[in-house]
Structure formats: structure tokens, C-alpha cells
Scaffold this active site. Structure first.
Site, mmCIF file in Angstrom:
data_model
loop_
_atom_site.group_PDB
_atom_site.id
_atom_site.type_symbol
_atom_site.label_atom_id
_atom_site.label_comp_id
_atom_site.label_asym_id
_atom_site.label_seq_id
_atom_site.Cartn_x
_atom_site.Cartn_y
_atom_site.Cartn_z
ATOM 1 N N ASN A 102 3.768 -0.927 3.520
ATOM 2 C CA ASN A 102 3.068 0.355 3.488
ATOM 3 C C ASN A 102 3.965 1.464 2.926
ATOM 4 O O ASN A 102 3.899 2.607 3.368
ATOM 5 C CB ASN A 102 2.604 0.712 4.906
ATOM 6 N N LYS A 115 -0.653 5.553 0.166
ATOM 7 C CA LYS A 115 -1.792 4.947 -0.528
ATOM 8 C C LYS A 115 -2.782 4.342 0.463
ATOM 9 O O LYS A 115 -3.990 4.291 0.210
ATOM 10 C CB LYS A 115 -1.281 3.873 -1.493
ATOM 11 N N GLN A 179 11.709 0.781 5.835
ATOM 12 C CA GLN A 179 12.617 0.069 4.964
ATOM 13 C C GLN A 179 13.741 1.018 4.555
ATOM 14 O O GLN A 179 13.715 2.211 4.871
ATOM 15 C CB GLN A 179 11.889 -0.494 3.740
ATOM 16 N N HIS A 210 10.181 -4.739 -2.037
ATOM 17 C CA HIS A 210 9.716 -5.411 -0.811
ATOM 18 C C HIS A 210 10.641 -6.529 -0.358
ATOM 19 O O HIS A 210 10.494 -7.046 0.747
ATOM 20 C CB HIS A 210 8.283 -5.920 -0.957
ATOM 21 N N ASP A 240 -2.408 -2.731 0.042
ATOM 22 C CA ASP A 240 -3.557 -2.471 -0.850
ATOM 23 C C ASP A 240 -4.244 -3.740 -1.322
ATOM 24 O O ASP A 240 -5.144 -3.694 -2.157
ATOM 25 C CB ASP A 240 -3.129 -1.622 -2.051
ATOM 26 N N LYS A 377 -4.840 -1.313 -7.437
ATOM 27 C CA LYS A 377 -3.753 -0.580 -8.080
ATOM 28 C C LYS A 377 -4.276 0.595 -8.898
ATOM 29 O O LYS A 377 -3.551 1.553 -9.147
ATOM 30 C CB LYS A 377 -2.961 -1.518 -9.008
#
Length: 489
Positions: A102, A115, A179, A210, A240, A377
Site C-alpha cells: 500500500n 492510491k 517499508q 516491494h 490495486d 494502473k
């Protein structure tokens, strides 16, 4: 040979190499909002030092002759996976954690904030739908408690923590962790960007891809917490990707095969030629990315004949395996991403989650249906998700049975539709696309209500002109150009 080594040494000497000690000193002297935590600093230094070393080494190339396509044992056909019994399903779900990546913002679609809070269907956001999905699992399976874990970035953390308060009464335990936040590096000097000036800005930093999920999960304490609660597996996917729902067939396969890692892959189309793919390399499962392919074999890599599937970034892993591997140390391939910031060329050092596959025992892939890969996207993707091609059932998108083909239409909307606000303004209602194969729209085009698009439809509006597709219009295998309003039905 000696001359070549001396040349490399000289080149490295010209770089402003940042030692660990000098990094610590600069970090301590930096403004508070331009400092990294000790864990971030250590993680960045490991990545940075590997990056610098690689500049003085000849990059090892894969031996193309050793690359083999995975067999059915390494790439398991989804259609052949058995379903668990109701009792097995409940037991497996109770061992599962769902993690959504996320960290992304909605800026590319003209939206502010994460998003994941964009309205995508029936006034529901990505997060709303995901919470509905997991709440359904917990409600419909007695005694089951599947938690939802969100990996945020520094860009999305504050907003997400506020937003998830709306789920306090949902039957889902929502946890968050961040992160890492790493500094962009000046291409010319290799100096970290935040420490070259005093006016800190968020643009100086970036989330390092990621692949950081392994270290971030461990450093946050989530892995140890979940293991202590009896959890054994974690399903990681992009927030997403609305097709990335929990599937207990894959979970059962992992348990039956004692697999520590499963990557979902789906059949490649000509639009997916750059996606990474699963290979058998010297008897082990590995991910092959286009950047790793020798130039003379790039055409072969992009072909859909030899490499027939690509990575969806839906990843299933053993939590205890993540703990074991991270305690020993994991070095993922570095992705060197060139950008511009503050008017200067910079480098972002990133990693990808799929590159970790070779560290896990009995790692495999599952060749899943395309329905498990529905990323949003662009607004072109959003049009598909919002259309009558899908129905919504407890947070899960289901293909409309009236669609005669399993494939989805190829949709390309022009820059006028790029931002969500402009996209919304150009549709009186979302068109009927049940019989659509291909849609291309370019220029100042608007659609009325209850428009039907069938077959191949191409609409190209000349600059300075406009095209309005009126209410109730039916366009079937048509090419529309110029400046006009279509009146036929």
C-alpha cells in the site's frame, strides 16, 4: 588485466564513496525530518555498498543454455489444484495473513493521497473492497480470523492510519507497518540527496521497491507477532490488483507440497511481453526479468512462444521461512532506477519481491487464470473494472456470465482521460462493453449515457475539434474520426 583493474580502481576513486561511518555522521547532523532510523540506515548501506562494488565488477550473465521452462511440478496448472474440504479450508485460513502493498500514491491518476482510497466500484475504494473480502472469509468460516496487514510507505502512512479507523467495527484485524525510506543518490557524485542541502523535501526520498517487504516485515515485528499467534502463511499482493483474492486451493497446494513460496503467474499476451517469468535454472525456481536477459536474446524473451507466462506479483510465502532467511541474510538483485529530482539526475536503488524466490525451499509457481490479475494502473483499467464486464459479490469482482470470451477487452484511452476527474467528466455513464474486443479513444471525446461498444471501436478526434457519442448510441466495429456527434443508434 592489471591495467584494467587499475582503471576500475581509478574510476571508483573518482566517485564520492560514502562510508558507513560518514553516513552515520551525516545522518546525525541532518535535520530531524531528513534522518533515517538505524534499521533504514543499515539497510541502505548494505544496498549502497553492493551497488558500488558492482560498478567495479563485471556483471555475471545468466547462461542462456541453462535456462529451461518449468515443468508441471515447478509451474502447477491451477485447473488441476484440488479444493480443500470445508474443514481443511477453515484450518488453512486460520494459518493465513493477508498483506497488501500500500505504498503508492494516486498522483498518476490525478488523485491525492494513497492510491488505495480511489473510488473504483459502487462508491467503494480498493481498501473497502479488500476489507469486505476478508471480512466475508472471517464471517463465513467459523472460528476463522484472517488479519489484514498493510505495508505503507512514508508517502501513505499517515493518511492510511486515519482512513482505517472506519473499519474499527469490521470483523477484520487491520495492522500496518512501514517499508523503508531511502535517500535518492546523485548520479554524478553518489552523494545522498537529502544531505546536499538544508531545505529537506519529501522528493529527496523514495520507498525502495516491494522487495523491501522481507526486511520491513521482520523489522516491524509482524513476522514474530503472527508466528506467535499460530499463523504460518502470508499472501502478499499489490493493493490495486482487485483479482488478488484469497484462494484456498493455492494454500492447500502449498501445505500438501511443503512449499515455502508460490508465485502466481498467468498466460502472457502481447501486452505483457516485458513481465518477469518463472524459469528452471540449474534445477531451482528463479525469476527471469527482461533486464537480466542478454541483448541478443531479448526478442526470444518477449516472445509468447517460449515464455508463456508472466509474474502477477501475487506471492504466497511461509512466515517461518521468511524469518529463517532474513536471520541469515538475503541479497536481492538491485534495480538501478534513474530519475530526476531537484533538477538533477538521481538513482534509486530498488529490489523486487519476486527475486526472493530462489531463497525458499520447494518454491514453485501456479499458472492462474487472468481473472486473478486485474491491476488498476490507469483510467483505461478503471473503465474495465467499473463496467458491466464484472459484477461485485462481497468485495470480489466476478466476470459477467454474459461475456462470451474469458479474455478482457483491450482498452486504450487518450491523455484527456488520464486524470480521474477528466475521465469522470467524459462519461455520462460507463458504456456497455460485454461484446467489446478493442477500444481506442484519442482526443476530445465524450460519451453520453447507456452507450454500447461492440467488437473493435476506434474513435480519433482531430485537434481543436470534439466528438460526442450521444445517449443510447451503439458502436459496433466502427472507426470514428473528425469532429461530429454520432446520431445513429
Amino acid at each position: 588485466m592489471a591495467a584494467a583493474t587499475a582503471q576500475v580502481t581509478e574510476q571508483l576513486g573518482k566517485m564520492t564513496l560514502v562510508s558507513e561511518e560518514s553516513m552515520k555522521q551525516k545522518n546525525a547532523a541532518a535535520p530531524a525530518n531528513a534522518q533515517m532510523s538505524d534499521m533504514e540506515l543499515n539497510g541502505f548501506m548494505q544496498l549502497y555498498e553492493r551497488f558500488v562494488r558492482s560498478k567495479g565488477e563485471k556483471k555475471a550473465q545468466l547462461d542462456w543454455a541453462k535456462i529451461q521452462s518449468p515443468d508441471d511440478n515447478m509451474l502447477k496448472p491451477y485447473a488441476e489444484l484440488p479444493s480443500p474440504s470445508p474443514e481443511e479450508e477453515a484450518a488453512l485460513l486460520n494459518k493465513l495473513v493477508v498483506c497488501k502493498l500500500n505504498g503508492g500514491l494516486g498522483t498518476s491518476m490525478g488523485c491525492k493521497g494513497p492510491k488505495s482510497i480511489i473510488d473504483v466500484r459502487s462508491n467503494a475504494t480498493f481498501l473497502d473492497l479488500i476489507v469486505q473480502q476478508i471480512e466475508t472469509l472471517n464471517k463465513e468460516n467459523s472460528g476463522v480470523d484472517v488479519p489484514l496487514v498493510l505495508m505503507n510507505s512514508f508517502n501513505t502512512a499517515d493518511d492510511t492510519d486515519k482512513i482505517i479507523r472506519k473499519y474499527k467495527d469490521a470483523q477484520v484485524n487491520v495492522l500496518t507497518f512501514n517499508q523503508s525510506r531511502y535517500p535518492r543518490i546523485l548520479t554524478e557524485t553518489l552523494e545522498p540527496l537529502p544531505w546536499t542541502h538544508s531545505d529537506y523535501d519529501a522528493e529527496d526520498w523514495y520507498p525502495p521497491g516491494h522487495g523491501d517487504v522481507y526486511a520491513a516485515l521482520m523489522n516491524s515485528g509482524i513476522v514474530d507477532k503472527m508466528l506467535a499467534e499460530g499463523k504460518e502463511y502470508i499472501f502478499v499482493s499489490n493493493v490495486d490488483n482487485l483479482g488478488a483474492v484469497v484462494d484456498t486451493k493455492i494454500l492447500k497446494m502449498m501445505a500438501d507440497c511443503n512449499s515455502e513460496y508460490c508465485m502466481e503467474l498467468t498466460d502472457k499476451t502481447r501486452a505483457d511481453i516485458k513481465g518477469g517469468t518463472l524459469i528452471n535454472y540449474e534445477g531451482k525456481s528463479s525469476l527471469l526479468e527482461v533486464a537480466q536477459v542478454p541483448k541478443e536474446y531479448v526478442g526470444e524473451f518477449k516472445s509468447i512462444k517460449k515464455f508463456k507466462v508472466f509474474n502477477t506479483n501475487n506471492i504466497w510465502m511461509s512466515l517461518s521461512a521468511i524469518k529463517r532467511i532474513m536471520e541469515k541474510g538475503m541479497e536481492l538483485d538491485i534495480i538501478e532506477n534513474g530519475k530526476e529530482a531537484r533538477g538533477q539526475k538521481v538513482i534509486q536503488l530498488e529490489t523486487a519481491i519476486g527475486a526472493g524466490i530462489s531463497y525458499f525451499s520447494n518454491a514453485c509457481g501456479a499458472n492462474v487464470p487472468r481473472s486473478r490479475f486485474l491491476p488498476v494502473k490507469t483510467t483505461s483499467d478503471l473503465l474495465l473494472i467499473q463496467s458491466n464486464l464484472y459484477t461485485l459479490n462481497k468485495g470480489t469482482l466476478v466476470m459477467n456470465p454474459e461475456r462470451m470470451f474469458s479474455s478482457t477487452p483491450a482498452i486504450t484511452l487518450g491523455p484527456e482521460f488520464k486524470k480521474v476527474a477528466g475521465y469522470n467528466a467524459r462519461f455520462g455513464s460507463i458504456p456497455d462493453v460485454i461484446e467489446l474486443d478493442h477500444l481506442t479513444v484519442s482526443g476530445n471525446v465524450s460519451f453520453g449515457k447507456k452507450v454500447s461498444l461492440r467488437g473493435t471501436v476506434i474513435i480519433v478526434c482531430q485537434e481543436g475539434s470534439s466528438i460526442m457519442i450521444p445517449d443510447g448510441a451503439i458502436l459496433e466495429n466502427k472507426v470514428v474520426t473528425g469532429s461530429l456527434a454520432i446520431m445513429d443508434h
